[in-house]
Design an enzyme around this catalytic site. Structure first.
Site, PDB file in Angstrom:
ATOM      1  N   HIS A 106       0.865  -1.185   0.000  1.00  0.00           N
ATOM      2  CA  HIS A 106       0.000   0.000   0.000  1.00  0.00           C
ATOM      3  C   HIS A 106       0.902   1.234   0.000  1.00  0.00           C
ATOM      4  O   HIS A 106       1.963   1.228   0.637  1.00  0.00           O
ATOM      5  CB  HIS A 106      -0.853   0.067   1.280  1.00  0.00           C
ATOM      6  CG  HIS A 106      -2.182  -0.628   1.195  1.00  0.00           C
ATOM      7  ND1 HIS A 106      -2.814  -1.141   2.313  1.00  0.00           N
ATOM      8  CD2 HIS A 106      -3.020  -0.864   0.151  1.00  0.00           C
ATOM      9  CE1 HIS A 106      -3.981  -1.667   1.961  1.00  0.00           C
ATOM     10  NE2 HIS A 106      -4.125  -1.521   0.648  1.00  0.00           N
ATOM     11  N   CYS A 166      -2.906   3.216   9.104  1.00  0.00           N
ATOM     12  CA  CYS A 166      -3.938   2.284   8.611  1.00  0.00           C
ATOM     13  C   CYS A 166      -5.131   2.175   9.543  1.00  0.00           C
ATOM     14  O   CYS A 166      -6.186   1.698   9.138  1.00  0.00           O
ATOM     15  CB  CYS A 166      -3.360   0.878   8.486  1.00  0.00           C
ATOM     16  SG  CYS A 166      -1.841   0.743   7.586  1.00  0.00           S
TER      17      CYS A 166
HETATM   18  N1  ARG Z   1      -4.119  -7.021   6.834  1.00  0.00           N
HETATM   19  C1  ARG Z   1      -4.543  -5.840   6.150  1.00  0.00           C
HETATM   20  C2  ARG Z   1      -4.509  -6.099   4.658  1.00  0.00           C
HETATM   21  O1  ARG Z   1      -3.594  -6.725   4.197  1.00  0.00           O
HETATM   22  C3  ARG Z   1      -3.691  -4.666   6.499  1.00  0.00           C
HETATM   23  C4  ARG Z   1      -4.168  -3.380   5.924  1.00  0.00           C
HETATM   24  C5  ARG Z   1      -3.306  -2.229   6.322  1.00  0.00           C
HETATM   25  N2  ARG Z   1      -3.841  -0.988   5.888  1.00  0.00           N
HETATM   26  C6  ARG Z   1      -3.162  -0.040   5.251  1.00  0.00           C
HETATM   27  N3  ARG Z   1      -3.777   1.079   5.013  1.00  0.00           N
HETATM   28  N4  ARG Z   1      -1.934  -0.221   4.821  1.00  0.00           N
HETATM   29  O2  ARG Z   1      -5.400  -5.718   3.933  1.00  0.00           O
END
Ligand code: ARG
Length: 273
Positions: free
Chosen positions: A173, A267
């Protein structure tokens, strides 16, 4: 300046399937609850108002409130959201609950016809601090096509979108490797980006501060800038120097249980105003 964030308690938080390379170890839910309360407290102590959405049983990643919708708006267009289309089916179910939360509070819902493309909210879509444009990561979770469709819709509302290709699967991300500190300075882990993306970032900021791989893997780019503070899961000598130069005071909060799921402070909330 944004003043309110939405968070979701980690009541049903779990690591069930490895959606990103950070995931593997099981969560200690008691510790997670404790850490989440500390994150909430740090954000509140930094001057933010906190709103909550009810957690839903079975939705193991709903605590990561940054991903289900993109929140936007200004005085001209009013408040709106763009619902995500999450890459993993287990996370797609979270979106309706968030959309309902925002709809109920009067946000206009801008539905995109994503036609099989993916878009993951503020995991990949980050406002420039002055809200003059949106930085849009793609490659692992949001797709190039998803970002293009998003850009076309935002263009109509007067918000230009700059796509940034991500190339390191650990930085799946944009919010894991890119964090604007103010309108002129950004914190990045440069190896996470394609050469074209590095060029675009260079055109958008006067000062580009580099994190090491080790710092990026510790989620230091996943901090939250608020009222002259930088809420971060860790502090290194490099980060201390960068923050001092930008006039930001570090606030450290432990998010180790959430890092087992690939996320940290940024997040765990979404700015809603
Ligand atoms: N376990 C989640 C996923 O893989 C983590 C999300 C983290 N969020 C972020 N905005 N980076 O989707």
């Amino acid at each position: 300046m944004s003043k309110t964030v939405l968070m979701c308690p980690p009541t049903f938080f779990e690591v069930r399937e490895a959606k990103n390379p950070h995931m593997g170890l099981a969560i200690d839910r008691v510790r997670a609850q404790h850490q989440w309360e500390n994150v909430q407290r740090s954000l509140r102590d930094s001057g933010l108002k906190i709103e909550l959405i009810d957690p839903v049983q079975g939705l193991d990643d709903m605590v990561f409130a940054a991903n289900q919708v993109f929140v936007g708006g200004d005085l001209q267009v009013g408040k709106f959201i763009v619902p995500s289309r999450m890459r993993y089916p287990s996370r797609q179910k979270e979106v309706a609950f968030y959309v309902e939360w925002f709809r109920h509070r009067g946000y206009r819902v801008v539905e995109l016809d994503l036609q099989g493309e993916y878009l993951e909210g503020h995991g990949d879509l980050l406002w420039h601090p002055d809200r003059s444009r949106i930085w849009a990561g793609f490659g692992f979770r949001s797709t190039r096509g998803g970002v293009e469709k998003f850009a076309a819709a935002m263009d109509k509302l007067g918000f230009p979108v700059t796509p940034l290709e991500l190339i390191d699967k650990h930085c799946y991300h944009l919010d894991t490797c890119f964090c604007p500190l103010n309108g002129s300075a950004v914190l990045i882990y440069p190896e996470a980006f394609s050469p074209a993306a590095i060029g675009a970032i260079g055109n958008g900021f006067e000062r580009i501060h580099h994190l090491t791989r080790d710092e990026a893997m510790q989620f230091i780019a996943n901090g939250v800038v608020v009222n002259g503070r930088f809420v971060t899961p860790r502090l290194t000598a490099n980060l201390t120097g960068i923050l001092a130069g930008e006039g930001l005071a570090p606030v450290v909060v432990d998010t180790s249980e959430f890092e087992k799921s690939g996320g940290s402070v940024f997040c765990m909330k979404t700015f809603i105003d």
